[in-house]
Design a protein around this motif. Structure first.
Motif, PDB file in Angstrom:
ATOM      1  N   GLU A  46       0.815  -1.218   0.000  1.00 30.88           N
ATOM      2  CA  GLU A  46       0.000   0.000   0.000  1.00 30.88           C
ATOM      3  C   GLU A  46       0.847   1.266   0.000  1.00 30.88           C
ATOM      4  OE1 GLU A  46      -3.643   0.209   1.205  1.00 30.88           O
ATOM      5  OE2 GLU A  46      -4.043  -1.909   0.939  1.00 30.88           O
ATOM      6  N   ILE A  47       2.139   1.120  -0.203  1.00 33.59           N
ATOM      7  CA  ILE A  47       2.975   2.316  -0.188  1.00 33.59           C
ATOM      8  C   ILE A  47       2.585   3.240  -1.340  1.00 33.59           C
ATOM      9  CG2 ILE A  47       4.941   1.335   1.007  1.00 33.59           C
ATOM     10  CD1 ILE A  47       6.220   0.830  -1.709  1.00 33.59           C
ATOM     11  N   ASP A  48       2.565   4.517  -1.050  1.00 34.87           N
ATOM     12  CA  ASP A  48       2.173   5.450  -2.107  1.00 34.87           C
ATOM     13  C   ASP A  48       3.007   6.715  -2.038  1.00 34.87           C
ATOM     14  OD1 ASP A  48       1.204   6.887   0.015  1.00 34.87           O
ATOM     15  OD2 ASP A  48      -0.892   6.468  -0.390  1.00 34.87           O
ATOM     16  N   GLY A  49       4.168   6.608  -1.404  1.00 33.04           N
ATOM     17  CA  GLY A  49       4.927   7.836  -1.183  1.00 33.04           C
ATOM     18  C   GLY A  49       5.998   8.123  -2.206  1.00 33.04           C
ATOM     19  N   GLY A  50       6.363   7.154  -3.035  1.00 34.55           N
ATOM     20  CA  GLY A  50       7.546   7.296  -3.870  1.00 34.55           C
ATOM     21  C   GLY A  50       7.335   7.962  -5.210  1.00 34.55           C
ATOM     22  N   THR A  51       6.179   8.578  -5.373  1.00 30.73           N
ATOM     23  CA  THR A  51       5.839   9.202  -6.661  1.00 30.73           C
ATOM     24  C   THR A  51       5.002  10.451  -6.393  1.00 30.73           C
ATOM     25  OG1 THR A  51       5.827   7.028  -7.707  1.00 30.73           O
ATOM     26  CG2 THR A  51       4.693   8.753  -8.892  1.00 30.73           C
ATOM     27  N   SER A  52       4.991  11.365  -7.351  1.00 29.83           N
ATOM     28  CA  SER A  52       4.218  12.594  -7.181  1.00 29.83           C
ATOM     29  C   SER A  52       3.637  12.996  -8.529  1.00 29.83           C
ATOM     30  CB  SER A  52       5.152  13.692  -6.664  1.00 29.83           C
ATOM     31  OG  SER A  52       4.434  14.865  -6.429  1.00 29.83           O
ATOM     32  N   ALA A  91       8.091  -5.260  -6.976  1.00 29.17           N
ATOM     33  CA  ALA A  91       7.701  -4.915  -5.600  1.00 29.17           C
ATOM     34  C   ALA A  91       6.236  -4.517  -5.487  1.00 29.17           C
ATOM     35  CB  ALA A  91       8.585  -3.787  -5.086  1.00 29.17           C
ATOM     36  N   PHE A  92       5.580  -4.215  -6.586  1.00 24.10           N
ATOM     37  CA  PHE A  92       4.165  -3.852  -6.546  1.00 24.10           C
ATOM     38  C   PHE A  92       3.272  -5.030  -6.924  1.00 24.10           C
ATOM     39  CE2 PHE A  92       6.362   0.158  -6.872  1.00 24.10           C
ATOM     40  CZ  PHE A  92       5.723   0.895  -5.885  1.00 24.10           C
ATOM     41  N   GLY A  93       3.843  -6.249  -6.931  1.00 26.09           N
ATOM     42  CA  GLY A  93       3.052  -7.428  -7.269  1.00 26.09           C
ATOM     43  C   GLY A  93       2.782  -7.524  -8.758  1.00 26.09           C
ATOM     44  N   LEU A 128       9.642  -0.296 -17.525  1.00 24.10           N
ATOM     45  CA  LEU A 128       8.207  -0.066 -17.698  1.00 24.10           C
ATOM     46  C   LEU A 128       7.653   0.659 -16.469  1.00 24.10           C
ATOM     47  CD1 LEU A 128       5.770  -0.658 -19.517  1.00 24.10           C
ATOM     48  CD2 LEU A 128       5.473  -2.829 -18.313  1.00 24.10           C
ATOM     49  N   SER A 129       6.727   1.566 -16.703  1.00 21.93           N
ATOM     50  CA  SER A 129       6.181   2.385 -15.615  1.00 21.93           C
ATOM     51  C   SER A 129       4.665   2.395 -15.658  1.00 21.93           C
ATOM     52  CB  SER A 129       6.688   3.830 -15.779  1.00 21.93           C
ATOM     53  OG  SER A 129       6.047   4.691 -14.871  1.00 21.93           O
ATOM     54  N   SER A 130       4.060   2.634 -14.503  1.00 21.66           N
ATOM     55  CA  SER A 130       2.599   2.823 -14.456  1.00 21.66           C
ATOM     56  C   SER A 130       2.210   4.295 -14.493  1.00 21.66           C
ATOM     57  CB  SER A 130       2.031   2.200 -13.173  1.00 21.66           C
ATOM     58  OG  SER A 130       2.241   0.814 -13.167  1.00 21.66           O
ATOM     59  N   MET A 131       3.185   5.186 -14.496  1.00 22.40           N
ATOM     60  CA  MET A 131       2.855   6.617 -14.421  1.00 22.40           C
ATOM     61  C   MET A 131       2.001   7.031 -15.618  1.00 22.40           C
ATOM     62  SD  MET A 131       6.275   8.407 -12.903  1.00 22.40           S
ATOM     63  CE  MET A 131       7.411   7.809 -14.130  1.00 22.40           C
ATOM     64  N   SER A 132       0.918   7.753 -15.327  1.00 23.75           N
ATOM     65  CA  SER A 132      -0.112   8.014 -16.337  1.00 23.75           C
ATOM     66  C   SER A 132      -0.509   9.480 -16.409  1.00 23.75           C
ATOM     67  CB  SER A 132      -1.368   7.193 -15.997  1.00 23.75           C
ATOM     68  OG  SER A 132      -1.051   5.862 -15.724  1.00 23.75           O
ATOM     69  N   SER A 172      -0.049   9.020  -8.018  1.00 23.18           N
ATOM     70  CA  SER A 172       1.040   8.177  -7.529  1.00 23.18           C
ATOM     71  C   SER A 172       0.410   6.929  -6.922  1.00 23.18           C
ATOM     72  CB  SER A 172       1.856   8.941  -6.480  1.00 23.18           C
ATOM     73  OG  SER A 172       1.007   9.518  -5.502  1.00 23.18           O
ATOM     74  N   GLY A 173       1.231   5.887  -6.711  1.00 22.07           N
ATOM     75  CA  GLY A 173       0.702   4.672  -6.074  1.00 22.07           C
ATOM     76  C   GLY A 173       0.946   3.395  -6.849  1.00 22.07           C
ATOM     77  N   GLY A 174       2.046   3.300  -7.591  1.00 20.14           N
ATOM     78  CA  GLY A 174       2.359   2.067  -8.323  1.00 20.14           C
ATOM     79  C   GLY A 174       1.233   1.727  -9.303  1.00 20.14           C
ATOM     80  N   PRO A 175       0.807   0.471  -9.344  1.00 20.63           N
ATOM     81  CA  PRO A 175      -0.247   0.100 -10.302  1.00 20.63           C
ATOM     82  C   PRO A 175      -1.562   0.839 -10.059  1.00 20.63           C
ATOM     83  CG  PRO A 175       0.268  -1.721  -8.799  1.00 20.63           C
ATOM     84  CD  PRO A 175       1.305  -0.682  -8.585  1.00 20.63           C
ATOM     85  N   ARG A 176      -1.754   1.314  -8.827  1.00 23.24           N
ATOM     86  CA  ARG A 176      -2.984   2.058  -8.514  1.00 23.24           C
ATOM     87  C   ARG A 176      -2.998   3.424  -9.209  1.00 23.24           C
ATOM     88  NH1 ARG A 176      -2.216   2.286  -2.500  1.00 23.24           N
ATOM     89  NH2 ARG A 176      -0.066   2.191  -3.211  1.00 23.24           N
ATOM     90  N   ILE A 177      -1.848   3.809  -9.787  1.00 23.79           N
ATOM     91  CA  ILE A 177      -1.828   5.035 -10.599  1.00 23.79           C
ATOM     92  C   ILE A 177      -2.818   4.881 -11.748  1.00 23.79           C
ATOM     93  CG2 ILE A 177      -0.446   6.344 -12.259  1.00 23.79           C
ATOM     94  CD1 ILE A 177       2.022   5.737 -10.522  1.00 23.79           C
ATOM     95  N   ILE A 178      -2.777   3.727 -12.401  1.00 23.19           N
ATOM     96  CA  ILE A 178      -3.603   3.524 -13.599  1.00 23.19           C
ATOM     97  C   ILE A 178      -5.081   3.472 -13.218  1.00 23.19           C
ATOM     98  CG2 ILE A 178      -4.167   1.865 -15.425  1.00 23.19           C
ATOM     99  CD1 ILE A 178      -1.146   1.092 -15.404  1.00 23.19           C
TER     100      ILE A 178
HETATM  101  O1  DON Z   1       7.029   4.097 -12.452  1.00 20.93           O
HETATM  102  C1  DON Z   1       6.349   3.358 -11.751  1.00 20.93           C
HETATM  103  O2  DON Z   1       5.395   2.740 -12.155  1.00 20.93           O
HETATM  104  C2  DON Z   1       6.698   3.232 -10.274  1.00 20.93           C
HETATM  105  N1  DON Z   1       8.064   3.593 -10.080  1.00 20.93           N
HETATM  106  C3  DON Z   1       5.765   4.070  -9.464  1.00 20.93           C
HETATM  107  C4  DON Z   1       5.963   3.882  -7.985  1.00 20.93           C
HETATM  108  C5  DON Z   1       4.972   4.562  -7.147  1.00 20.93           C
HETATM  109  O3  DON Z   1       4.026   5.138  -7.611  1.00 20.93           O
HETATM  110  C6  DON Z   1       5.233   4.481  -5.677  1.00 20.93           C
HETATM  111  N2  DON Z   1       4.282   5.151  -4.900  1.00 20.93           N
HETATM  112  N3  DON Z   1       3.862   6.218  -4.935  1.00 20.93           N
END
Ligand code: DON
Length: 603
Positions: free
Chosen positions: A398-404, A455-457, A473-477, A495-501
């Motif tokens: 559930e980490i969501d801090g590493g993206t903005s 790490a995001f499953g 590959l990235s989920s950033m959208s 932000s939020g890994g796959p939860r971005i999408i």
């Molecule tokens: O680019 C990506 O898909 C990942 N590096 C995103 C990671 C992420 O959103 C972490 N949490 N906020």
């Protein structure tokens, strides 16, 4: 600042607070939205939004403001993004004096260093090698990307757009609730790995205050101002070479990394054509590979449109903020198709063949839509044109801090939707002490070990194996929606890994179609509950406590409907932290996700 409807927004925010509190982590009573007549910035920290707004008011365009916002985020969201990371920027220019009206996309994702081949991580003894420490970092792209955008599409000079960030780095900032919560989770990791306190001493001492950091504490890392000044003075070489470049290499190589000065000097920005597709009368402009976001959203929105999602949304127990039903099932099934294809087909299209056209082909989407069954959900093998269905996966952390993510619109109607990341909180945890920033751990977004999820499953294919110079590959959208006249109507990203999408898609649908709460407004689009499914694991995640999801007593009536369709229901804290702007009757409605505590700014 001229906020036209701030009071109305505040009342709505409070009324909705109880509902969104189900998702946890929100900041009650605070307003995270505003309406601005001319121009607006929605970032996940108020200081960063204000940095962008200051540049807009001084006559800068959306790109100038985006660059200022991003550099400020590097200071005030040091665990989310920054000059040690990378990102994607989607730009719409409206009647620009130099470029006219156009859209473009800037890819400044980190790249694998020359030493990192396909087997690099399979050969490591340390199971955390791709997420923590010197081997985890890709060559950072943010500084090169921002300066490229500024030089080509901005109007101001480096000194002007960097000034707010330098000021913030010198003054410091207060740790807010999201900072304190993020830090406390990371402090637990440090306590579990006591050797980290010495190994990652800068993060431990300066950002976590020796494990004592609390909300309201002042975080002061003026060292970053030195790096920003060198960038202002010398441009990209001020970062990739000289004092800063040497310090980056010292930090990484001192922790087992293999980056070289050639890797740093060789970093190149890629400007590419954005991805475009239609949705309910809007033109959606998104990010192509190595983002998976644009393709996945194109598929999901294409499937929703084929199933007349608007009709399902309006049914009783449809996709409503306070209840889930057939509309939720339709979303989940669309997500499952898109994530199955993400896993199988996507990677860096500069290195491998990615069948973007085939994945967004009308006939292919017709065929996927035909395989959606409103009476039941299926096992993983049913979705997309997969082929990885027997592979392992696990629940996304559930980490969501590493993206903005942030959005900007200016008074001409030009806009920037931009997402940046260092992947995990504080990235690799390797800091550059002389200059006060952290290096990313983006290498984990590659398929680091064949047949294993990241790490995001997320299960990914060999198309996403690392090779020198390749981007993971990235989920950033980052996304922009244009109306039928080709003008900006809405922007969103998360932000939020796959939860971005999944998060960005649901907010965008709310902005474009309304969500049953209020029509098309930014704040209610962010407050409405969101759901998440990433195909594998085969679980539908909802922001209810697991106890409620397990209850057979119909406590939330629409949940039994989802269970009857065969969904395994699981709790999720929140589905991404989303920032959004939409054009309203009184101006630009801008909103920052209450879960991360940001606030928009503008005039
Ligand atoms: O680019 C990506 O898909 C990942 N590096 C995103 C990671 C992420 O959103 C972490 N949490 N906020």
């Amino acid at each position: 600042m001229r906020v036209i409807r701030c009071c109305a927004v505040l009342v709505l925010g409070t009324a909705l607070g109880a509902m969104a509190a189900v998702g946890g982590g929100c900041i009650a009573g605070a307003t995270h939205a505003g309406v601005y007549e001319h121009a607006a910035v929605a970032a996940d920290h108020e200081i960063a939004s204000k940095a962008g707004a200051e540049i807009l008011k001084a006559g800068g365009n959306a790109v100038d403001a985006a660059v200022a916002t991003s550099f400020a985020l590097s200071v005030v969201r040091p665990y989310s993004c920054g000059i040690g990371g990378g990102g994607f920027m989607v730009i719409h220019l409206q009647d620009d004096p130099r470029h006219g009206t156009m859209q473009t996309a800037i890819n400044y994702r980190e790249v694998a260093p020359a030493a990192v081949g396909t087997d690099y991580f399979e050969g490591q003894d340390d199971p955390l090698a791709s997420v923590r420490g010197g081997k985890a970092a890709g060559v950072p792209g943010t500084v090169a990307g921002l300066l490229y955008a500024l030089e080509k599409y901005g109007t101001m000079d480096r000194q002007a757009v960097l000034a707010p960030a330098i000021r913030a780095a010198e003054r410091g900032f207060k740790a807010d609730t999201h900072y304190a919560e993020t830090a406390s989770e990371l402090i637990e990791d440090f306590e579990a790995n006591p050797a980290w306190k010495e190994r990652f001493a800068f993060v431990w001492e300066r950002y976590l205050l020796g494990g004592e950091v609390a909300r309201g504490d002042r975080i002061r890392v003026p060292e970053q101002a030195r790096a920003l000044r060198l960038i202002a003075l010398s441009g990209a070489p001020g970062f990739y070479d000289g004092e800063v470049g040497e310090a980056i290499l010292r930090a990484l190589r001192g922790d087992g990394g293999d980056q070289t000065i050639e890797d740093l000097r060789g970093y190149t920005v890629r400007e590419i054509k954005p991805l475009r597709f239609g949705f309910c009368g809007y033109e959606i402009v998104g990010m192509p590979p190595p983002s998976s976001g644009g393709v996945a959203m194109g598929q999901i929105l294409g499937l929703l449109e084929r199933w007349n999602f608007r009709g399902y949304r309006d049914e009783p127990f449809g996709w409503r903020p306070a209840g889930f039903g057939p509309g939720t099932h339709l979303l989940a099934e669309s997500f499952k198709h898109a994530f199955a294809d993400r896993a199988r087909w996507l990677g860096d299209s500069d290195f491998v063949e990615v069948p973007v056209d085939r994945l967004l082909d009308e006939k292919y989407l017709d065929a996927l839509a035909d395989r959606i069954d409103m009476r039941t959900t299926h096992g993983p093998e049913h979705y997309g044109s997969a082929g990885l269905e027997r592979s392992v996966s696990f629940a996304p952390p559930e980490i969501d801090g590493g993206t903005s993510h942030f959005c900007v619109v200016d008074d001409r109607g030009s806009a920037v939707s931009c997402t940046e990341t260092i992947n995990f909180e504080f990235g690799s945890l390797v800091a550059v002490p002389e200059f006060g920033f952290c290096l990313n751990d983006e290498m984990d977004d590659f398929t680091t070990v064949r047949d294993k999820a990241n790490a995001f499953g997320l299960r990914q294919s060999e198309l996403n194996l690392p090779t020198p110079g390749k981007r993971p590959l990235s989920s950033m959208s980052p996304t922009i929606a244009l109306d039928e006249d080709g003008r900006v109507y809405a922007l969103a990203g998360a932000s939020g890994g796959p939860r971005i999408i999944t998060g960005t898609t649901q907010v965008l649908v709310s902005l474009l179609l309304g969500n049953g709460l209020r029509e098309n407004d930014a704040e209610s689009a962010l407050w409405a509950l969101r759901v998440h499914h990433q195909w594998m694991p085969n679980q539908l995640r909802l922001p209810y406590p697991q106890l409620t999801l397990d209850a057979e007593d119909g406590r939330v009536a629409s949940l039994s409907h989802l269970r009857a369709l065969g969904h395994e229901l699981r709790h999720i804290r929140n589905v991404g932290n989303v920032q959004a702007i939409v054009r309203g009757e009184d101006g630009w409605e801008a909103a920052s996700d209450p879960n991360k505590g940001g606030r928009p700014a503008g005039y």
